[in-house]
Design a protein around this motif. Structure first.
Motif, PDB file in Angstrom:
ATOM      1  N   LEU A 172       0.867  -1.182   0.000  1.00  0.00           N
ATOM      2  CA  LEU A 172       0.000   0.000   0.000  1.00  0.00           C
ATOM      3  C   LEU A 172       0.900   1.227   0.000  1.00  0.00           C
ATOM      4  O   LEU A 172       1.750   1.365   0.885  1.00  0.00           O
ATOM      5  CB  LEU A 172      -0.853   0.050   1.265  1.00  0.00           C
ATOM      6  CG  LEU A 172      -1.641  -1.205   1.639  1.00  0.00           C
ATOM      7  CD1 LEU A 172      -2.378  -0.977   2.958  1.00  0.00           C
ATOM      8  CD2 LEU A 172      -2.628  -1.549   0.530  1.00  0.00           C
ATOM      9  N   ILE A 173       0.741   2.090  -0.983  1.00  0.00           N
ATOM     10  CA  ILE A 173       1.539   3.322  -0.942  1.00  0.00           C
ATOM     11  C   ILE A 173       0.609   4.526  -1.032  1.00  0.00           C
ATOM     12  O   ILE A 173      -0.480   4.454  -1.592  1.00  0.00           O
ATOM     13  CB  ILE A 173       2.620   3.404  -2.043  1.00  0.00           C
ATOM     14  CG1 ILE A 173       2.010   3.546  -3.443  1.00  0.00           C
ATOM     15  CG2 ILE A 173       3.588   2.245  -1.965  1.00  0.00           C
ATOM     16  CD1 ILE A 173       3.007   4.062  -4.463  1.00  0.00           C
ATOM     17  N   LYS A 174       1.070   5.617  -0.460  1.00  0.00           N
ATOM     18  CA  LYS A 174       0.284   6.853  -0.517  1.00  0.00           C
ATOM     19  C   LYS A 174       1.137   7.961  -1.113  1.00  0.00           C
ATOM     20  O   LYS A 174       2.317   8.074  -0.790  1.00  0.00           O
ATOM     21  CB  LYS A 174      -0.157   7.240   0.893  1.00  0.00           C
ATOM     22  CG  LYS A 174      -1.100   8.423   0.892  1.00  0.00           C
ATOM     23  CD  LYS A 174      -1.550   8.819   2.281  1.00  0.00           C
ATOM     24  CE  LYS A 174      -2.590   9.925   2.146  1.00  0.00           C
ATOM     25  NZ  LYS A 174      -2.880  10.572   3.422  1.00  0.00           N
ATOM     26  N   ASN A 234       4.990   8.678  -0.060  1.00  0.00           N
ATOM     27  CA  ASN A 234       5.158   8.865   1.387  1.00  0.00           C
ATOM     28  C   ASN A 234       6.463   8.188   1.857  1.00  0.00           C
ATOM     29  O   ASN A 234       6.704   7.026   1.537  1.00  0.00           O
ATOM     30  CB  ASN A 234       3.946   8.238   2.088  1.00  0.00           C
ATOM     31  CG  ASN A 234       4.059   8.315   3.586  1.00  0.00           C
ATOM     32  OD1 ASN A 234       4.352   9.375   4.141  1.00  0.00           O
ATOM     33  ND2 ASN A 234       3.846   7.193   4.236  1.00  0.00           N
ATOM     34  N   MET A 264      -4.960   4.376  -3.375  1.00  0.00           N
ATOM     35  CA  MET A 264      -6.228   5.042  -3.648  1.00  0.00           C
ATOM     36  C   MET A 264      -5.921   6.532  -3.703  1.00  0.00           C
ATOM     37  O   MET A 264      -5.305   7.060  -2.771  1.00  0.00           O
ATOM     38  CB  MET A 264      -7.228   4.779  -2.516  1.00  0.00           C
ATOM     39  CG  MET A 264      -8.571   5.418  -2.768  1.00  0.00           C
ATOM     40  SD  MET A 264      -9.575   5.488  -1.279  1.00  0.00           S
ATOM     41  CE  MET A 264      -8.939   6.955  -0.491  1.00  0.00           C
ATOM     42  N   GLY A 322     -12.929  12.307  -0.415  1.00  0.00           N
ATOM     43  CA  GLY A 322     -13.424  12.732   0.902  1.00  0.00           C
ATOM     44  C   GLY A 322     -13.455  11.609   1.925  1.00  0.00           C
ATOM     45  O   GLY A 322     -14.185  11.671   2.913  1.00  0.00           O
ATOM     46  N   ALA A 323     -12.629  10.578   1.686  1.00  0.00           N
ATOM     47  CA  ALA A 323     -12.636   9.404   2.581  1.00  0.00           C
ATOM     48  C   ALA A 323     -11.882   9.678   3.875  1.00  0.00           C
ATOM     49  O   ALA A 323     -10.792  10.241   3.846  1.00  0.00           O
ATOM     50  CB  ALA A 323     -11.981   8.224   1.861  1.00  0.00           C
ATOM     51  N   THR A 355     -11.225   4.747   3.596  1.00  0.00           N
ATOM     52  CA  THR A 355      -9.988   4.437   2.850  1.00  0.00           C
ATOM     53  C   THR A 355      -9.671   2.948   2.951  1.00  0.00           C
ATOM     54  O   THR A 355      -9.365   2.290   1.954  1.00  0.00           O
ATOM     55  CB  THR A 355      -8.798   5.264   3.405  1.00  0.00           C
ATOM     56  OG1 THR A 355      -9.105   6.651   3.268  1.00  0.00           O
ATOM     57  CG2 THR A 355      -7.505   4.964   2.667  1.00  0.00           C
ATOM     58  N   GLY A 405       3.305   1.584   5.034  1.00  0.00           N
ATOM     59  CA  GLY A 405       4.179   2.428   5.847  1.00  0.00           C
ATOM     60  C   GLY A 405       3.608   2.528   7.255  1.00  0.00           C
ATOM     61  O   GLY A 405       2.427   2.268   7.474  1.00  0.00           O
ATOM     62  N   ALA A 414       1.460   8.087   7.376  1.00  0.00           N
ATOM     63  CA  ALA A 414       1.596   8.990   6.232  1.00  0.00           C
ATOM     64  C   ALA A 414       2.060  10.355   6.719  1.00  0.00           C
ATOM     65  O   ALA A 414       1.638  10.809   7.785  1.00  0.00           O
ATOM     66  CB  ALA A 414       0.268   9.103   5.507  1.00  0.00           C
ATOM     67  N   THR A 433      -2.215   9.347  10.691  1.00  0.00           N
ATOM     68  CA  THR A 433      -2.957   8.630  11.733  1.00  0.00           C
ATOM     69  C   THR A 433      -2.347   7.274  12.064  1.00  0.00           C
ATOM     70  O   THR A 433      -2.542   6.765  13.159  1.00  0.00           O
ATOM     71  CB  THR A 433      -4.416   8.371  11.309  1.00  0.00           C
ATOM     72  OG1 THR A 433      -4.422   7.481  10.182  1.00  0.00           O
ATOM     73  CG2 THR A 433      -5.144   9.662  10.967  1.00  0.00           C
ATOM     74  N   GLY A 434      -1.654   6.651  11.100  1.00  0.00           N
ATOM     75  CA  GLY A 434      -1.144   5.293  11.319  1.00  0.00           C
ATOM     76  C   GLY A 434      -2.263   4.259  11.396  1.00  0.00           C
ATOM     77  O   GLY A 434      -2.065   3.155  11.904  1.00  0.00           O
ATOM     78  N   GLN A 435      -3.451   4.600  10.888  1.00  0.00           N
ATOM     79  CA  GLN A 435      -4.604   3.691  11.037  1.00  0.00           C
ATOM     80  C   GLN A 435      -4.829   2.784   9.830  1.00  0.00           C
ATOM     81  O   GLN A 435      -5.528   1.773   9.948  1.00  0.00           O
ATOM     82  CB  GLN A 435      -5.883   4.516  11.263  1.00  0.00           C
ATOM     83  CG  GLN A 435      -5.901   5.216  12.603  1.00  0.00           C
ATOM     84  CD  GLN A 435      -7.122   6.098  12.769  1.00  0.00           C
ATOM     85  OE1 GLN A 435      -7.986   6.165  11.899  1.00  0.00           O
ATOM     86  NE2 GLN A 435      -7.183   6.796  13.885  1.00  0.00           N
ATOM     87  N   VAL A 436      -4.275   3.162   8.673  1.00  0.00           N
ATOM     88  CA  VAL A 436      -4.661   2.444   7.447  1.00  0.00           C
ATOM     89  C   VAL A 436      -4.175   0.991   7.457  1.00  0.00           C
ATOM     90  O   VAL A 436      -4.961   0.076   7.166  1.00  0.00           O
ATOM     91  CB  VAL A 436      -4.191   3.210   6.189  1.00  0.00           C
ATOM     92  CG1 VAL A 436      -4.354   2.357   4.938  1.00  0.00           C
ATOM     93  CG2 VAL A 436      -5.012   4.497   6.049  1.00  0.00           C
ATOM     94  N   THR A 465     -16.307  10.156  10.108  1.00  0.00           N
ATOM     95  CA  THR A 465     -15.549  11.270  10.696  1.00  0.00           C
ATOM     96  C   THR A 465     -15.795  12.554   9.930  1.00  0.00           C
ATOM     97  O   THR A 465     -15.833  12.538   8.704  1.00  0.00           O
ATOM     98  CB  THR A 465     -14.036  10.978  10.599  1.00  0.00           C
ATOM     99  OG1 THR A 465     -13.820   9.617  10.847  1.00  0.00           O
ATOM    100  CG2 THR A 465     -13.234  11.826  11.563  1.00  0.00           C
TER     101      THR A 465
END
Ligand code: FAD
Length: 281
Positions: free
Chosen positions: A6-8, A35, A61, A91-92, A97, A121, A124, A129-132, A227
């Motif tokens: 997964l990359i951002k 990122n 995404m 707007g996710a 996401t 990662g 980001a 957030t470190g949540q993905v 959110t």
């Protein structure tokens, strides 16, 4: 072994501006990069390809311009790259996401079979957030190791690795299939070889929209996001501290410094005593 990274794509700036109307980041006109933490996930994926003959897909995404990040990622010598892009994904928040990424991973599975390892990662540089990674692990039902700093051994059905904790490190066994979120300590991202660089310049990533991945528009993007960012604030700039002039004699300078440290210590002492006597003031 099948691997998805997964990359951002994030703004290549520390001067991040916020749209005051939407409270979202202003991305227009700002150059973008992969990122930084994702670079270490890409390096690990390249090593898995070399040492374990892994098939590696990269996925992001994002808006159409995120194609550039995917082309750069291919220069690590990886197999394919997928852009998930659709107005329905805009707007996710992190929940939406992870839903879209999960649907994208499932679609990749249809092409290459079960995914063994998903790499992400640690966090980001913009959203932070470190949540993905953990969210994708939850949706897939995979084990998770976050903050991975080194990998000792990869066996058929488990990985022995070290991850960072608040104070120290821990060595763990993680069952495959798993999601790993990686830290910069893990490795040094490589420079692309010339053949990989040329391939990445010519490469055209796969693009999937909401219908391609069979995404429910109510679970993706703005409509799938519980959110809402209601306000954002920039913390006030910190004032500079007192400076002991370099013209002072060493004795006076040392005394002044000691007086300052004593003030600091006494504050700490009072705080400590308050905790001890249960004074919440
Ligand atoms: C209400 C709300 C509205 C938002 N609207 C928008 C918007 O319109 N446009 C927008 O760009 N952002 C928007 N965001 C921010 C967006 O939700 C987050 O950027 C996104 O969920 C990723 O979270 P993060 O940046 O904290 O990533 P982290 O969890 O910190 O990232 C960790 C790792 O997860 C992976 N990862 C993260 N994001 C992606 C991704 N998109 N694709 C693939 N891998 C990824 C990467 O490996 C990354 O290193 C919005 C957020 C909220 C709360």
């Amino acid at each position: 072994m099948n691997v998805v990274v997964l990359i951002k794509q994030v703004p290549d700036t520390t001067n991040v501006r916020i749209d005051r109307k939407t409270n979202n980041l202003v991305r227009e006109g700002v150059p973008s990069v992969i990122n930084p933490d994702c670079m270490h996930a890409l390096e690990l994926a390249a090593q898995l390809k070399e040492k374990h003959n892994a098939t590696v897909y990269v996925i992001t995404m994002g808006p159409p311009q995120a194609i550039n990040a995917l082309k750069d990622a291919i220069s690590f010598g990886l197999d394919e790259a997928v852009l998930l892009s659709d107005r329905a994904f805009a707007g996710a928040d992190t929940l939406a996401t992870t839903y879209t990424l999960y649907k994208g991973i499932k679609k990749i599975e249809e092409k290459i079979g079960k995914i063994d390892i998903v790499l992400a990662g640690r966090q980001a540089a913009d959203g932070d957030t470190g949540q993905v990674g953990p969210g994708v692990a939850t949706r897939l039902g995979y084990s998770l190791a976050a903050y991975v700093t080194s990998i000792e051994k990869i066996e058929k059905d488990e990985i022995i690795l070290t991850r960072r904790l608040d104070r120290g490190y821990e060595k763990v066994r993680v069952k495959i299939p798993c999601v790993l979120t990686v830290t910069p300590e893990l490795n040094e991202p490589r420079y692309a070889s010339l053949p990989n660089l040329i391939r990445s310049l010519r490469y055209q990533p796969i693009v999937w929209n909401k219908d391609d991945i069979n995404a429910d528009p109510k679970k993706a993007g703005f409509f799938g996001s519980p959110t809402r960012v209601v306000n954002t604030n920039i913390p006030p700039a910190r004032k500079g501290g007192d400076i002991i002039s370099k013209n002072e004699s060493p004795e006076i300078a040392a005394q002044k410094l000691l007086d300052e440290l004593k003030k600091f210590e006494s504050i700490r002492l009072i705080e400590g005593l308050r905790v001890l006597v249960g004074d919440k003031k």
